[in-house]
Design a protein around this motif. Structure first.
Motif, mmCIF file in Angstrom:
data_model
loop_
_atom_site.group_PDB
_atom_site.id
_atom_site.type_symbol
_atom_site.label_atom_id
_atom_site.label_comp_id
_atom_site.label_asym_id
_atom_site.label_seq_id
_atom_site.Cartn_x
_atom_site.Cartn_y
_atom_site.Cartn_z
ATOM 1 N N GLY A 113 18.270 -30.520 34.709
ATOM 2 C CA GLY A 113 17.344 -30.507 33.588
ATOM 3 C C GLY A 113 18.147 -30.504 32.306
ATOM 4 N N PRO A 114 17.453 -30.528 31.169
ATOM 5 C CA PRO A 114 16.000 -30.595 31.024
ATOM 6 C C PRO A 114 15.457 -31.982 31.393
ATOM 7 C CG PRO A 114 17.046 -30.780 28.879
ATOM 8 C CD PRO A 114 18.142 -30.507 29.859
ATOM 9 N N GLY A 115 14.137 -32.041 31.522
ATOM 10 C CA GLY A 115 13.484 -33.298 31.862
ATOM 11 C C GLY A 115 12.856 -33.297 33.237
ATOM 12 N N VAL A 133 25.561 -33.945 32.843
ATOM 13 C CA VAL A 133 25.002 -34.950 31.944
ATOM 14 C C VAL A 133 23.554 -34.603 31.598
ATOM 15 C CG1 VAL A 133 26.470 -36.787 32.875
ATOM 16 C CG2 VAL A 133 24.193 -36.426 33.850
ATOM 17 N N GLY A 134 23.012 -35.375 30.703
ATOM 18 C CA GLY A 134 21.589 -35.332 30.391
ATOM 19 C C GLY A 134 21.096 -36.748 30.178
ATOM 20 N N ILE A 135 19.797 -36.950 30.378
ATOM 21 C CA ILE A 135 19.180 -38.250 30.124
ATOM 22 C C ILE A 135 18.075 -38.014 29.104
ATOM 23 C CG2 ILE A 135 17.916 -40.195 31.127
ATOM 24 C CD1 ILE A 135 19.374 -39.717 33.735
ATOM 25 N N PRO A 136 18.325 -38.302 27.841
ATOM 26 C CA PRO A 136 17.358 -37.966 26.784
ATOM 27 C C PRO A 136 15.971 -38.533 27.016
ATOM 28 C CG PRO A 136 19.485 -38.552 25.818
ATOM 29 C CD PRO A 136 19.587 -38.851 27.284
ATOM 30 N N ALA A 137 15.868 -39.698 27.652
ATOM 31 C CA ALA A 137 14.551 -40.299 27.875
ATOM 32 C C ALA A 137 13.656 -39.407 28.722
ATOM 33 C CB ALA A 137 14.710 -41.666 28.546
ATOM 34 N N LEU A 138 14.264 -38.632 29.638
ATOM 35 C CA LEU A 138 13.481 -37.729 30.473
ATOM 36 C C LEU A 138 12.986 -36.519 29.698
ATOM 37 C CD1 LEU A 138 15.666 -37.798 33.711
ATOM 38 C CD2 LEU A 138 13.443 -38.888 33.372
ATOM 39 N N GLU A 139 13.683 -36.183 28.619
ATOM 40 C CA GLU A 139 13.236 -35.085 27.769
ATOM 41 C C GLU A 139 12.121 -35.537 26.832
ATOM 42 O OE1 GLU A 139 16.543 -32.865 26.022
ATOM 43 O OE2 GLU A 139 17.881 -33.972 27.390
ATOM 44 N N ASP A 183 4.133 -36.406 34.053
ATOM 45 C CA ASP A 183 2.950 -36.663 33.230
ATOM 46 C C ASP A 183 2.678 -38.168 33.145
ATOM 47 O OD1 ASP A 183 0.910 -36.100 31.066
ATOM 48 O OD2 ASP A 183 2.377 -37.234 29.894
ATOM 49 N N VAL A 184 3.728 -38.950 32.979
ATOM 50 C CA VAL A 184 3.573 -40.409 32.911
ATOM 51 C C VAL A 184 2.973 -40.930 34.216
ATOM 52 C CG1 VAL A 184 4.834 -42.596 32.744
ATOM 53 C CG2 VAL A 184 5.458 -40.659 31.266
ATOM 54 N N PHE A 185 3.512 -40.479 35.329
ATOM 55 C CA PHE A 185 3.018 -40.894 36.639
ATOM 56 C C PHE A 185 1.543 -40.534 36.817
ATOM 57 C CE2 PHE A 185 2.194 -39.567 41.057
ATOM 58 C CZ PHE A 185 2.433 -40.756 41.719
ATOM 59 N N ASN A 186 1.175 -39.318 36.448
ATOM 60 C CA ASN A 186 -0.217 -38.891 36.623
ATOM 61 C C ASN A 186 -1.181 -39.740 35.806
ATOM 62 O OD1 ASN A 186 0.374 -36.871 38.455
ATOM 63 N ND2 ASN A 186 0.618 -35.300 36.888
ATOM 64 N N ARG A 187 -0.776 -40.108 34.608
ATOM 65 C CA ARG A 187 -1.662 -40.919 33.776
ATOM 66 C C ARG A 187 -1.787 -42.352 34.299
ATOM 67 N NH1 ARG A 187 0.227 -40.842 27.865
ATOM 68 N NH2 ARG A 187 2.280 -40.275 28.679
ATOM 69 N N LEU A 188 -0.789 -42.812 35.034
ATOM 70 C CA LEU A 188 -0.809 -44.186 35.525
ATOM 71 C C LEU A 188 -1.465 -44.327 36.892
ATOM 72 C CD1 LEU A 188 2.767 -45.403 34.524
ATOM 73 C CD2 LEU A 188 0.605 -46.017 33.436
ATOM 74 N N HIS A 189 -1.147 -43.431 37.820
ATOM 75 C CA HIS A 189 -1.509 -43.715 39.206
ATOM 76 C C HIS A 189 -2.950 -43.365 39.548
ATOM 77 C CE1 HIS A 189 -1.183 -39.465 40.332
ATOM 78 N NE2 HIS A 189 -1.636 -39.782 41.527
#
Length: 468
Positions: free
Chosen positions: A267-269, A298-304, A310-316
């Motif tokens: 995390g975060p993300g 490391v970190g992946i800012p896009a996941l933060e 949340d994205v998945f829930n709104r799409l599927h």
């Protein structure tokens, strides 16, 4: 050797059969005996495939005759009960489909049979493959072989439990958000969700939303996953997402022609993570560093910025609800809690759906940027070890979250289509498995199989099995 056969991996069983050290009849019978002895407590196998002994007898004759044989010749395998098997019940975890007998194998099943594998049985799942526990009105609840008061996960929980308990050496599961990797983590086995489209979904239900669904191998070793994937991957002329013709090495995986660079993160993300799980991820990273690989946190800012769950829930939801409505029409009294829950959820507005689509693109771009500098990523699979049955709220690292948060580190790979391997690398204070997830860039299965094989070679828990 005979007493240990049920915990041999598929690759070793195939070699023993090929060299006539053991008979495929003995191998199949040992697994059938194990099912008879342990399945009543675990409820992983919901249907025994008729003809397994006859198929094993034919396989033995082929070996003795010196015929050309496939890489899994004579080895039994099991299949999640949402995957079609010709002439063998495929009931999708619902009384609505009770007695359903497909006439044709799913592409993935046909390809396993083409290797010489022998279909042993079908495994339990949630209703319509939709939840993180394998429980339904037709075949009941599956239990975890490490502790029957806990879940083996979902939706491929019956498959994970069968393999962990020694009822099957290898099998097939499906994955919408967590479903081959999470159950593997809860039972301490190995599994892989390949790049989206690498393995055709033909003959598997539900198909919606097709861009998130995957089918993948579940087994006891990384080499088994590599062997199965090499047979499963490739277009079949029916699944429009299965278009990749990239050749795949049937071995463990090819090491890049430069020093590997691996990042690790919890995390975060991804949402909150239990301290024991986070420590296991760090231990895996340190183990790779000890092997001479460049490793860094490391970190992946896009996941933060955009929480993938949340994205998945709104799409599927918008895409799955029509399939569920069609399936239950006229059978509403035969639906279980998850179908009812899905259909009760509010529709996503068009504006919110488009916003979620754009967020998914940002997450993909974030991973693409990360993989410019790294070959693989090590994360947790689940934020906690296997939990008690029926729990809907969890306190993780001081945060109270609902059960959907268990998908926090797995669902980003469904949103993006990236490949990931779930493999055991630790044990909780309560003696439960803890897995890590090895993530790669698109079509980079060879790389993550190589990294996973390195981790497996130094794993402190490689040969542990539940005592049943």
């Amino acid at each position: 050797m005979s007493d240990d056969i049920i915990f041999f991996d598929a690759t070793r069983l195939a070699e023993l059969i090929r060299t006539k050290a053991v008979s495929p009849v003995e191998v199949v019978q040992k697994h059938l005996d194990r099912i008879e002895a342990t399945n009543p407590a675990i409820n992983a196998i919901v249907t025994i495939a008729g003809g397994a002994i006859a198929a094993a007898t034919a396989a033995e004759k082929a070996v003795l005759a010196g015929d050309d044989i496939g890489p899994l010749h004579g080895v039994p395998f099991t299949v999640k009960d949402s995957i079609d098997t010709a002439g063998v019940l495929t009931q999708r975890g619902s009384p609505i489909f009770k007695g359903r007998l497909p006439g044709v194998d799913a592409t993935s099943v046909a390809r396993m049979k083409a290797t010489g594998g022998i279909l042993l049985g079908k495994t339990n799942l949630p209703e319509f493959s939709y939840w993180i526990e394998s429980d339904n009105l037709l075949s009941g609840r599956s239990n975890n072989p490490w502790d029957v008061t806990r879940t083996p996960g979902g939706s491929s929980g019956g498959e994970s439990a069968a393999i962990a308990a020694g009822m099957s050496p290898i099998g097939l599961g499906t994955d919408l958000a967590i479903s081959v990797r999470g159950p593997a983590a809860q039972t301490g086995i190995t599994s892989m969700k390949a790049t989206h489209g690498r393995v055709p979904m033909t003959g598997i239900w539900p198909r919606a939303p097709r861009r998130f669904w995957h089918v993948g191998p579940m087994a006891r070793s990384v080499r088994d996953i590599a062997l199965a994937f090499a047979q499963l991957a490739g277009p079949d002329g029916y699944d429009g997402f299965a278009t990749s013709t990239v050749q795949f090495d049937a071995g463990i995986g090819r090491q890049p022609d430069r020093p590997l660079r691996v990042g690790w993160m919890v995390g975060p993300g991804f949402g909150p993570v239990d301290a024991e799980v986070a420590a296991t991820v760090k231990a895996a990273a340190e183990a790779l560093k000890d092997l001479g690989i460049h490793v860094e946190q490391v970190g992946i800012p896009a996941l933060e910025r955009d929480f993938a769950l949340d994205v998945f829930n709104r799409l599927h939801v918008m895409e799955m609800k029509p399939a569920f409505r069609e399936a239950i029409a006229g059978h509403e009294e035969q639906t279980y809690k998850m179908a009812k829950t899905m259909l009760s959820l509010p529709d996503t507005s068009m504006a919110d759906f488009i916003d979620a689509e754009q967020a998914a693109e940002r997450i993909r771009d974030g991973y693409a940027e990360y993989f410019r500098g790294f070959d693989a990523l090590i994360t947790h699979v689940l934020p906690i070890p296997a939990h008690k049955h029926g729990v809907e709220k969890f306190v993780i690292d001081g945060h109270t979250v609902d059960a959907t948060y268990l998908q926090g580190a797995t669902v980003p790979l469904n949103v993006t289509g990236l490949p990931g391997i779930s493999m055991r690398f630790g044990t909780s204070r309560e003696g439960l498995p803890i897995n890590v997830q090895v993530v790669g860039s698109w079509l980079a299965e060879s790389t993550i199989l190589h990294v996973a094989s390195l981790l497996e070679s130094v794993s402190p828990v490689r040969y542990l099995h539940p005592k049943l």
